[in-house]
Write an enzyme that holds these catalytic residues in place. Structure first.
Site, PDB file in Angstrom:
ATOM      1  N   GLU A 197      -1.612   8.879   4.474  1.00 49.82           N
ATOM      2  CA  GLU A 197      -0.442   7.455   4.973  1.00 49.82           C
ATOM      3  C   GLU A 197       0.315   6.762   4.095  1.00 49.82           C
ATOM      4  O   GLU A 197      -0.232   6.440   2.684  1.00 49.82           O
ATOM      5  CB  GLU A 197      -1.398   6.093   6.067  1.00 49.82           C
ATOM      6  CG  GLU A 197      -2.824   7.310   6.590  1.00 49.82           C
ATOM      7  CD  GLU A 197      -1.843   7.160   7.590  1.00 49.82           C
ATOM      8  OE1 GLU A 197      -0.517   6.866   7.878  1.00 49.82           O
ATOM      9  OE2 GLU A 197      -2.498   7.284   8.684  1.00 49.82           O
ATOM     10  N   CYS A 210       3.251  -1.521   5.336  1.00 46.97           N
ATOM     11  CA  CYS A 210       3.728  -0.116   5.436  1.00 46.97           C
ATOM     12  C   CYS A 210       4.283  -0.325   6.545  1.00 46.97           C
ATOM     13  O   CYS A 210       5.770   1.132   6.701  1.00 46.97           O
ATOM     14  CB  CYS A 210       2.353   0.818   5.346  1.00 46.97           C
ATOM     15  SG  CYS A 210       1.128   1.022   6.559  1.00 46.97           S
TER      16      CYS A 210
HETATM   17  P1  NAP Z   1      -0.323   4.286  -5.513  1.00 46.87           P
HETATM   18  O1  NAP Z   1       0.845   4.437  -7.013  1.00 46.87           O
HETATM   19  O2  NAP Z   1       0.134   5.601  -4.638  1.00 46.87           O
HETATM   20  O3  NAP Z   1      -1.863   4.558  -5.633  1.00 46.87           O
HETATM   21  C1  NAP Z   1      -2.212   4.038  -3.804  1.00 46.87           C
HETATM   22  C2  NAP Z   1      -4.171   4.526  -4.307  1.00 46.87           C
HETATM   23  O4  NAP Z   1      -3.995   5.717  -5.443  1.00 46.87           O
HETATM   24  C3  NAP Z   1      -4.144   3.796  -5.101  1.00 46.87           C
HETATM   25  O5  NAP Z   1      -6.027   3.117  -5.438  1.00 46.87           O
HETATM   26  C4  NAP Z   1      -4.522   4.769  -6.880  1.00 46.87           C
HETATM   27  O6  NAP Z   1      -5.180   3.704  -7.518  1.00 46.87           O
HETATM   28  C5  NAP Z   1      -4.646   5.944  -6.154  1.00 46.87           C
HETATM   29  N1  NAP Z   1      -4.090   6.566  -7.097  1.00 46.87           N
HETATM   30  C6  NAP Z   1      -3.035   6.259  -8.100  1.00 46.87           C
HETATM   31  N2  NAP Z   1      -3.171   8.120  -8.605  1.00 46.87           N
HETATM   32  C7  NAP Z   1      -4.077   8.669  -8.759  1.00 46.87           C
HETATM   33  C8  NAP Z   1      -4.131   9.939  -7.653  1.00 46.87           C
HETATM   34  N3  NAP Z   1      -3.504  10.761  -9.546  1.00 46.87           N
HETATM   35  N4  NAP Z   1      -5.455  10.233  -7.686  1.00 46.87           N
HETATM   36  C9  NAP Z   1      -5.966   9.691  -6.909  1.00 46.87           C
HETATM   37  N5  NAP Z   1      -6.250   8.674  -6.935  1.00 46.87           N
HETATM   38  C10 NAP Z   1      -4.803   8.135  -7.107  1.00 46.87           C
HETATM   39  O7  NAP Z   1       0.569   3.331  -4.186  1.00 46.87           O
HETATM   40  P2  NAP Z   1       0.444   2.010  -4.259  1.00 46.87           P
HETATM   41  O8  NAP Z   1       2.102   1.502  -5.042  1.00 46.87           O
HETATM   42  O9  NAP Z   1      -0.593   1.651  -4.140  1.00 46.87           O
HETATM   43  O10 NAP Z   1       0.721   1.374  -2.864  1.00 46.87           O
HETATM   44  C11 NAP Z   1       2.095   1.357  -1.963  1.00 46.87           C
HETATM   45  C12 NAP Z   1       2.652   2.183  -0.868  1.00 46.87           C
HETATM   46  O11 NAP Z   1       1.551   2.565  -0.007  1.00 46.87           O
HETATM   47  C13 NAP Z   1       3.675   1.846  -0.483  1.00 46.87           C
HETATM   48  O12 NAP Z   1       4.988   2.911  -1.040  1.00 46.87           O
HETATM   49  C14 NAP Z   1       3.669   2.223   0.517  1.00 46.87           C
HETATM   50  O13 NAP Z   1       4.419   2.811   1.893  1.00 46.87           O
HETATM   51  C15 NAP Z   1       3.029   2.925   1.385  1.00 46.87           C
HETATM   52  N6  NAP Z   1       1.433   2.361   2.340  1.00 46.87           N
HETATM   53  C16 NAP Z   1       1.099   3.082   3.647  1.00 46.87           C
HETATM   54  C17 NAP Z   1       0.932   2.834   4.553  1.00 46.87           C
HETATM   55  C18 NAP Z   1       0.206   3.728   5.847  1.00 46.87           C
HETATM   56  O14 NAP Z   1      -0.924   2.676   6.015  1.00 46.87           O
HETATM   57  N7  NAP Z   1       1.345   4.618   5.537  1.00 46.87           N
HETATM   58  C19 NAP Z   1      -0.115   1.509   3.647  1.00 46.87           C
HETATM   59  C20 NAP Z   1       0.033   0.414   2.708  1.00 46.87           C
HETATM   60  C21 NAP Z   1       0.886   1.036   2.346  1.00 46.87           C
HETATM   61  P3  NAP Z   1      -4.872   2.654  -8.584  1.00 46.87           P
HETATM   62  O15 NAP Z   1      -4.337   1.402  -7.937  1.00 46.87           O
HETATM   63  O16 NAP Z   1      -6.556   3.069  -9.990  1.00 46.87           O
HETATM   64  O17 NAP Z   1      -3.849   3.556  -9.503  1.00 46.87           O
END
Ligand code: NAP
Length: 523
Positions: A257, A296
């Protein structure tokens, strides 16, 4: 001293040593916690989940798994006030935004608990009717869906630490898979407390839920064929997770997602300040400001017939100007800060990027006037509304998700085919909304935009009174979208269980198959 957040793996709490990542209150910028999970044995954690939690869940009936979900919801609900306050402190959420997350979590668990009760004493699903395979009516085929024998690894985004964790858990646990869940580090305070409550009250059998607080470390290099990974976050991280060596080698199911440039279209038929018009203005403004636009599903692109642009702008500016921004704990404040300093930085640079093809028509980069707090310490950004100069050539508006209180108006001629083509430049979204009372206009858009969106929301005067807006994700409807949105699918009631179950065809003697299916529930 800041609280050091812990993981809960292999049936015990784990705390790392040494330097930690600091976690801040986004309203004040004060450190409230720290995270360090060094020394965590990810391989053992996954194995414990598969070997201890898996058998327990698979032995339970759907009704019992549902009771477990209800007990979790009940345990969290008993601590509702504490969790709401924590959501405000650690996530910058107003009370309304905190309820959206925390009550959304318990509500989703309860919805899945009710599905469990309906499925009753069965332990797996029977998918479809008996299919005759030969001249003999005895030789038939059936399909079943069985819980997978691995661990369900859940990696969540920062914006919904409660709901995001619960909505994935609900479907996995009801489907019969144990969960290893990891919140985003910046807002992990709330998720950690929710797990602590479950452990303190001994609600969940050993191994059914494991909790990784902090980095995912090398966890994804230990996945095996029966595991699944469900991820919510940025498209970049989603891509990295999907392309992990062990994930590819073991054909591990991955659900992503990710980003989404959600759109809303105002139909040419909608009259200024009629019921449908007011619904449209209300829902686009709510999406910009609820959770400071960190949803999102929030509307990012607002398509408006050229002759209605000035009226839409005037009404939106009036609503946005009356939205009090400030300390989310203060009564009357409608929008709090962004969740972290890095989000604030990203949003501000995103607004700059949008300005290459769009003009700001309301707000500016900066906190604006704040209520009951000062601009120096918190991560505040006032709502910013832009207008695209040339919608068909506004590349960045269709590509860059600015994850904050920011949206862009894109004028269109009034033609359905034209606006559908513009909407689809987003290349895959979670939800698109059409506001019109002309059924032909809505219908003419459906075939063109449905393949590009996971959900379509039709706003009209007939539903104005009941609409909860496109931003609310309901447990009964699927959530996810194609392309840029990650091509994932979650929730949707019983549909959400499919990801956690293996569909297997059975062929053989009908009475024998009927016997095998005694523990199954027909769906
Ligand atoms: P993110 O930086 O991609 O992080 C998401 C999750 O992934 C966090 O728990 C992060 O952990 C973890 N992570 C980061 N690098 C990783 C790796 N190499 N391996 C495994 N896990 C890893 O995203 P975010 O900033 O939290 O979220 C914002 C984005 O989420 C927005 O773009 C939004 O559109 C999207 N979103 C989508 C939905 C949907 O349902 N489609 C819902 C909500 C948000 P750490 O925090 O510990 O780095």
């Amino acid at each position: 001293m800041a609280k050091r957040l812990r993981s809960h793996v292999c049936g015990a709490w784990h705390e790392g040593n040494g330097d930690a990542v600091a976690v801040f209150n986004p309203t004040t910028g004060e450190q409230i916690a720290e995270v360090n999970n060094s020394g965590l044995d990810y391989k053992a954690a996954l194995q414990y989940s598969r070997e201890t939690g898996g058998p327990v869940l698979r032995a339970m009936t759907f009704a019992q798994r549902g009771e477990l979900l209800m007990a979790m919801a009940g345990a969290w609900h008993e601590h509702r006030d504490e969790l709401l306050a924590m959501s405000t402190e650690s996530g910058g959420n107003t009370r309304g935004d905190a309820k959206f997350d925390v009550d959304g979590a318990t509500g989703t668990l309860s919805a899945y608990a009710r599905i469990g009760a309906k499925l009753g004493e069965a332990k797996f699903l029977i998918d479809g009717d008996s299919i005759r395979l030969s001249r003999s009516p005895r030789f038939v085929g059936r399909h079943v869906r069985m819980p997978r024998a691995g661990a369900a690894i859940h990696i969540n985004a920062f914006n919904f630490p409660a709901w995001g964790m619960a909505e994935k858990m609900a479907a996995a646990i009801l489907g019969g898979m144990p969960v290893v869940t990891k919140p985003a580090t910046s807002t992990a305070v709330l998720a950690e407390r929710m797990i602590e409550i479950l452990v303190e009250k001994d609600v969940v059998p050993a191994g059914v839920i494991s909790f990784i607080c902090g980095s995912a470390g090398d966890m994804l290099s230990h996945v095996v064929t029966q595991d699944v990974v469900a991820f919510t976050g940025s498209a970049d991280t989603g891509c990295r997770i999907r392309s992990g060596e062990a994930v590819i080698k073991n054909s591990v199911r991955v659900n992503v997602e990710a980003d989404s440039l959600n759109s809303a279209v105002l139909g040419t038929d909608v009259k200024h300040q009629g019921e449908t018009w007011d619904l449209f203005i209300r829902e686009v403004c709510t999406d910009m400001t609820q959770k400071a636009g960190q949803k999102c599903t929030a509307i990012r692109r607002i398509f408006v017939p050229e002759d209605k642009v000035e009226d839409v702008k005037a009404d939106m500016i009036e609503t946005l100007s009356s939205t009090r921004v400030g300390n989310p704990a203060t009564r009357g404040v409608r929008m709090g800060p962004l969740a972290s300093a890095s989000q604030l930085e990203d949003i501000r640079s995103g607004i700059g990027e949008l300005q290459a093809v769009a003009d700001i028509v309301h707000g500016e980069v900066g906190p604006g006037e704040l209520m009951d707090t000062d601009a120096e310490s918190g991560y505040f950004q006032q709502p910013v509304l832009l207008q695209a100069k040339d919608p068909a050539n506004a590349g960045i508006v269709h590509e860059r998700e600015v994850f904050g209180p920011v949206a862009t108006i894109l004028p269109y001629s009034g033609d359905a085919a034209e606006v559908a083509a513009l909407m689809n430049l987003g290349d895959g979204g979670l939800v698109a909304s059409v506001y019109s009372d002309k059924r032909d206009f809505a219908a003419s858009l459906v075939t063109a935009v449905a393949p590009y969106n996971g959900r379509l929301n039709f706003g009209s005067k007939k539903v104005a009174e009941f609409s909860m807006g496109p931003g609310a994700v309901l447990p009964t409807l699927i959530h996810g979208g194609p392309g840029r949105a990650g091509a994932g699918e979650e929730l949707g009631g019983i549909r959400g269980l499919s990801f956690y179950m293996q569909r297997t065809a059975l062929q053989g003697d009908e009475p024998m198959l009927a016997r095998l299916l005694e523990d199954g529930a027909e769906v």
